[in-house]
Motif scaffolding. Structure first.
Motif, PDB file in Angstrom:
ATOM      1  N   ILE A   1       0.840  -1.212   0.000  1.00  0.00           N
ATOM      2  CA  ILE A   1       0.000   0.000   0.000  1.00  0.00           C
ATOM      3  C   ILE A   1       0.870   1.256   0.000  1.00  0.00           C
ATOM      4  N   THR A   2       1.926   1.253   0.812  1.00  0.00           N
ATOM      5  CA  THR A   2       2.780   2.438   0.947  1.00  0.00           C
ATOM      6  C   THR A   2       3.459   2.789  -0.369  1.00  0.00           C
ATOM      7  N   TRP A   3       4.091   1.821  -0.990  1.00  0.00           N
ATOM      8  CA  TRP A   3       4.833   2.121  -2.204  1.00  0.00           C
ATOM      9  C   TRP A   3       3.921   2.397  -3.393  1.00  0.00           C
ATOM     10  N   THR A   4       2.722   1.856  -3.360  1.00  0.00           N
ATOM     11  CA  THR A   4       1.744   2.249  -4.381  1.00  0.00           C
ATOM     12  C   THR A   4       1.375   3.722  -4.214  1.00  0.00           C
ATOM     13  N   GLY A   5       1.216   4.150  -2.939  1.00  0.00           N
ATOM     14  CA  GLY A   5       0.950   5.569  -2.688  1.00  0.00           C
ATOM     15  C   GLY A   5       2.109   6.459  -3.107  1.00  0.00           C
ATOM     16  N   PHE A   6       3.350   6.012  -2.826  1.00  0.00           N
ATOM     17  CA  PHE A   6       4.514   6.785  -3.262  1.00  0.00           C
ATOM     18  C   PHE A   6       4.552   6.909  -4.783  1.00  0.00           C
TER      19      PHE A   6
ATOM     20  N   ASP B   1      12.722 -13.584  14.526  1.00  0.00           N
ATOM     21  CA  ASP B   1      12.752 -12.139  14.785  1.00  0.00           C
ATOM     22  C   ASP B   1      13.840 -11.444  13.982  1.00  0.00           C
ATOM     23  N   ILE B   2      14.990 -12.091  13.835  1.00  0.00           N
ATOM     24  CA  ILE B   2      16.095 -11.479  13.099  1.00  0.00           C
ATOM     25  C   ILE B   2      15.730 -11.303  11.627  1.00  0.00           C
ATOM     26  N   GLU B   3      14.981 -12.268  11.069  1.00  0.00           N
ATOM     27  CA  GLU B   3      14.542 -12.141   9.670  1.00  0.00           C
ATOM     28  C   GLU B   3      13.548 -11.003   9.529  1.00  0.00           C
ATOM     29  N   TYR B   4      12.649 -10.868  10.500  1.00  0.00           N
ATOM     30  CA  TYR B   4      11.673  -9.779  10.466  1.00  0.00           C
ATOM     31  C   TYR B   4      12.379  -8.427  10.553  1.00  0.00           C
ATOM     32  N   LEU B   5      13.434  -8.343  11.384  1.00  0.00           N
ATOM     33  CA  LEU B   5      14.221  -7.112  11.469  1.00  0.00           C
ATOM     34  C   LEU B   5      14.867  -6.782  10.134  1.00  0.00           C
ATOM     35  N   LEU B   6      15.384  -7.796   9.442  1.00  0.00           N
ATOM     36  CA  LEU B   6      16.018  -7.555   8.137  1.00  0.00           C
ATOM     37  C   LEU B   6      15.009  -6.989   7.137  1.00  0.00           C
ATOM     38  N   HIS B   7      13.765  -7.472   7.182  1.00  0.00           N
ATOM     39  CA  HIS B   7      12.734  -6.923   6.290  1.00  0.00           C
ATOM     40  C   HIS B   7      12.480  -5.452   6.599  1.00  0.00           C
ATOM     41  N   LEU B   8      12.431  -5.100   7.877  1.00  0.00           N
ATOM     42  CA  LEU B   8      12.241  -3.689   8.227  1.00  0.00           C
ATOM     43  C   LEU B   8      13.432  -2.843   7.794  1.00  0.00           C
ATOM     44  N   LEU B   9      14.648  -3.390   7.921  1.00  0.00           N
ATOM     45  CA  LEU B   9      15.831  -2.660   7.462  1.00  0.00           C
ATOM     46  C   LEU B   9      15.794  -2.451   5.949  1.00  0.00           C
ATOM     47  N   VAL B  10      15.319  -3.446   5.212  1.00  0.00           N
ATOM     48  CA  VAL B  10      15.178  -3.290   3.760  1.00  0.00           C
ATOM     49  C   VAL B  10      14.199  -2.167   3.441  1.00  0.00           C
ATOM     50  N   ASP B  11      13.089  -2.098   4.197  1.00  0.00           N
ATOM     51  CA  ASP B  11      12.136  -1.003   3.987  1.00  0.00           C
ATOM     52  C   ASP B  11      12.784   0.354   4.239  1.00  0.00           C
ATOM     53  N   VAL B  12      13.570   0.458   5.305  1.00  0.00           N
ATOM     54  CA  VAL B  12      14.225   1.725   5.630  1.00  0.00           C
ATOM     55  C   VAL B  12      15.244   2.092   4.549  1.00  0.00           C
ATOM     56  N   ILE B  13      15.959   1.097   4.044  1.00  0.00           N
ATOM     57  CA  ILE B  13      16.917   1.370   2.954  1.00  0.00           C
ATOM     58  C   ILE B  13      16.191   1.869   1.719  1.00  0.00           C
ATOM     59  N   GLY B  14      15.061   1.235   1.379  1.00  0.00           N
ATOM     60  CA  GLY B  14      14.278   1.687   0.229  1.00  0.00           C
ATOM     61  C   GLY B  14      13.774   3.105   0.421  1.00  0.00           C
ATOM     62  N   LEU B  15      13.280   3.413   1.628  1.00  0.00           N
ATOM     63  CA  LEU B  15      12.819   4.774   1.909  1.00  0.00           C
ATOM     64  C   LEU B  15      13.971   5.771   1.818  1.00  0.00           C
ATOM     65  N   SER B  16      15.149   5.389   2.328  1.00  0.00           N
ATOM     66  CA  SER B  16      16.307   6.288   2.274  1.00  0.00           C
ATOM     67  C   SER B  16      16.683   6.612   0.834  1.00  0.00           C
ATOM     68  N   LEU B  17      16.683   5.599  -0.026  1.00  0.00           N
ATOM     69  CA  LEU B  17      17.016   5.831  -1.437  1.00  0.00           C
ATOM     70  C   LEU B  17      15.973   6.714  -2.113  1.00  0.00           C
ATOM     71  N   LEU B  18      14.707   6.454  -1.810  1.00  0.00           N
ATOM     72  CA  LEU B  18      13.651   7.254  -2.441  1.00  0.00           C
ATOM     73  C   LEU B  18      13.723   8.705  -1.980  1.00  0.00           C
ATOM     74  N   PHE B  19      13.908   8.929  -0.665  1.00  0.00           N
ATOM     75  CA  PHE B  19      13.991  10.299  -0.164  1.00  0.00           C
ATOM     76  C   PHE B  19      15.247  11.006  -0.665  1.00  0.00           C
ATOM     77  N   TYR B  20      16.334  10.254  -0.857  1.00  0.00           N
ATOM     78  CA  TYR B  20      17.557  10.844  -1.402  1.00  0.00           C
ATOM     79  C   TYR B  20      17.310  11.389  -2.809  1.00  0.00           C
ATOM     80  N   LEU B  21      16.497  10.668  -3.578  1.00  0.00           N
ATOM     81  CA  LEU B  21      16.231  11.074  -4.960  1.00  0.00           C
ATOM     82  C   LEU B  21      15.116  12.098  -5.077  1.00  0.00           C
TER      83      LEU B  21
END
Length: 436
Positions: free
Chosen positions: A28-33, A79-99
Motif C-alpha cells: 500500500i505504501t509504495w503504491t501511494g509513493f 525475529d532477526i529475519e523480520y528485522l532484516l525486512h524492516l531494514l530493507v524497507d528503511v533502505i528503500g525509503l532512504s534511497l527514495l527520499f535521497y532522490l
C-alpha cells in the motif's frame, strides 16, 4: 502446545503474521509513493532522476513479491529475519527520499512507521538497531540528497533553515518516544495476554482435575465392597487348598494385590483430612524415594530396575512426602516399566540446595515427536490402550508442588523422564528446622 476443543485466540504478535502484515503495508505504501511521484511529475513539474526513482520502486515491488513467496515456506519466521525486512524497507525509503529532496520531502516522517512496527513487535535491542539506522539516514539526508526546487523553497542560501532544523529535532524526540513507550506498551500487552493464556489453561486443567477427582471419589466408594468380597473369597480358597503349593502362592499374590488396593483407597480418604493438608509430612529425599520403590515393588513384583544414588557425603535435603507425589512417581515408573518390557529401568538421583532431580530411563521405543509436546497437558497416551490420565495427573501433581516433569528421547534409545522437586532444605542437628 495444548489443543482444546474450543478455538483459542492467537498470540498477540508472531513474526510470521507480522511479516504478512508488513508485506501488505509495504504494498500500500509504495503504491501511494508511486501515485505521489506521478502526480509530482505531471502536475507540479518535479525535476527528478526518473530512471533511478522508478528503479527503487520496482526493486521494492520485487522484494514484496519475494516476501509473499517466502511466506509459503514451512520454515518459521524468526525475529532477526523480520528485522532484516524492516531494514530493507528503511533502505528503500532512504534511497527514495535521497532522490526526491532528502529531508525536505514532506513524507520524511514516514520513517517513524517501520520504527513503530518494530517497537510493537520486536525485542528491545532490535528496535534500537532500527532506530539508530533511521536517525543516521535522516541526518545524512539533511546534507546529501538530490534537490527538488519545489520542495526546497524554505531553504536559505547560507544553509539549513530553522524549520528544517526543528523538523530534525522533532524527529529525534519522536524516535526516542516511540522506541521506548510503544515498546513498553506492546510488551505489557504481550505479558498480559501470556498471563491470561496461562490462567485460562490452568483453569481448564483445574476443571479436568476436579472432574477426575469427583469420579475417583465415587469409584473409590464403589470399589470398597467388591474388594472386601474378593478378600473373603481368597481367604476361603486359601484355606481350602492347603495341599496345593502352587495355587497357594498365586492366592497369596492375589491377596497382597487386593490388600494394596484397599490400602490405596484408605489412603485416598485419609489424605483428604484438612489437618494433614495443612501440616504435610516431610522426609529425607532418599528415604522418600526408597518408600516409593518399595511400594512399587509390591504393585509390580515383576519389574526390574537399577538405581544410582549420589556419591559422597553431601547433606541430604528433605522434601514434602505428599501421597500424591508418591502416586505421581509410581505412574512414571509404571510407564517406564511398561515401555521397557523385560529390560531393566534405570533410575538416578541427585540434588542441590534448591531442588532434587530424579531421572527415569526406560528401554522402550521413545516418544513420537508429534505428541511429545502435548504429553501431560491433555489426555493423550503413548500406549495403544492408554487414556493419558496418569501422565496428566502426574504433571498436575508435581507442578502443584512447585516441580516440573520433562520427557526426552534419550540419545542411547528409550525415554528419559526428568522429575525436578523443590527441597525444603537440610535439618539442623537436634531440631526440625530447615536451612537452605
Amino acid at each position: 502446545m495444548q489443543e482444546n476443543s474450543t478455538t483459542q485466540p492467537l498470540p498477540l504478535s508472531t513474526p510470521g503474521r507480522n511479516l504478512m502484515r508488513l508485506t501488505l503495508v509495504r504494498g500500500i505504501t509504495w503504491t501511494g509513493f508511486l501515485g505521489g511521484i506521478i502526480f509530482g511529475l505531471e502536475v507540479v513539474g518535479f525535476q527528478l532522476n526518473i530512471l533511478a526513482v522508478f528503479s527503487v520502486i520496482i526493486a521494492m515491488a520485487l522484494i514484496n513479491l519475494l516476501t509473499w513467496w517466502r511466506l509459503k515456506w514451512q520454515r518459521p519466521v524468526a525475529d532477526i529475519e523480520y528485522l532484516l525486512h524492516l531494514l530493507v524497507d528503511v533502505i528503500g525509503l532512504s534511497l527514495l527520499f535521497y532522490l526526491t529532496g532528502g529531508a525536505n520531502n514532506p513524507f520524511i516522517s514516514y520513517f517513524l512507521v517501520p520504527l513503530t512496527i518494530s517497537a510493537a513487535t520486536l525485542p528491545w535491542r532490535f528496535t534500537w538497531i532500527l532506530a539508530c539506522y533511521i536517525l543516521a539516514s535522516y541526518t545524512a539526508l539533511m546534507f546529501f540528497h538530490h534537490p527538488v526546487p519545489q520542495l526546497g523553497q524554505h531553504l536559505e542560501s547560507s544553509g539549513l533553515s530553522l524549520h528544517v532544523l526543528g523538523m530534525w529535532v522533532n524527529f529525534i524526540l519522536s524516535t526516542g518516544l516511540i522506541t521506548v513507550f510503544v515498546f513498553k506498551m506492546a510488551q505489557s500487552l504481550r505479558n498480559r495476554d501470556a498471563d491470561l493464556s496461562d490462567t485460562r489453561e490452568q483453569a481448564l486443567r483445574d476443571e479436568q482435575i476436579m472432574a477426575v477427582a469427583t469420579q475417583a471419589a465415587g469409584t473409590a466408594h464403589e470399589l470398597g465392597t467388591p474388594l472386601s468380597t474378593l478378600a473373603v473369597l481368597l481367604k476361603e480358597m486359601h484355606n481350602e487348598n492347603q495341599d496345593n503349593p502352587e495355587l497357594l502362592a498365586d492366592l497369596k499374590l492375589l491377596r497382597s494385590q487386593v490388600d494394596t488396593c484397599k490400602l490405596t483407597l484408605q489412603s485416598l480418604v485419609s489424605n483428604a483430612d484438612k489437618s494433614r493438608l495443612l501440616n504435610p509430612e516431610s522426609k529425607p529425599v532418599k528415604a522418600f524415594l526408597k518408600d516409593v520403590l518399595e511400594h512399587w515393588e509390591v504393585l509390580r513384583p515383576d519389574v526390574r530396575y537399577c538405581i544410582d544414588w549420589p556419591e559422597g557425603n553431601q547433606p541430604e535435603p528433605w522434601i514434602l512426602a505428599d501421597i500424591t507425589l508418591q502416586q505421581a512417581l509410581i505412574n512414571l515408573l509404571n510407564n517406564a516399566a511398561d515401555a521397557s518390557g523385560k529390560k531393566p529401568v534405570t533410575i538416578s538421583m541427585e540434588w542441590d540446595a534448591v531442588e532434587a532431580q530424579i531421572e527415569i530411563h526406560d528401554q522402550g521405543p521413545g516418544i513420537p515427536m508429534e505428541i511429545a509436546e502435548r504429553l501431560g497437558q491433555t489426555f493423550i497416551s503413548t500406549k495403544s490402550k492408554g487414556l493419558g490420565l496418569g501422565l496428566f495427573l502426574t504433571h498436575a501433581t508435581i507442578n502443584r508442588l512447585g516441580g516440573a516433569v520433562r520427557l526426552y528421547n534419550h540419545s542411547q534409545g528409550g525415554t528419559l523422564t526428568e522429575v525436578r522437586i523443590p527441597v525444603l532444605g537440610t535439618p539442623t542437628p537436634g531440631s526440625h528446622r530447615f536451612t537452605s
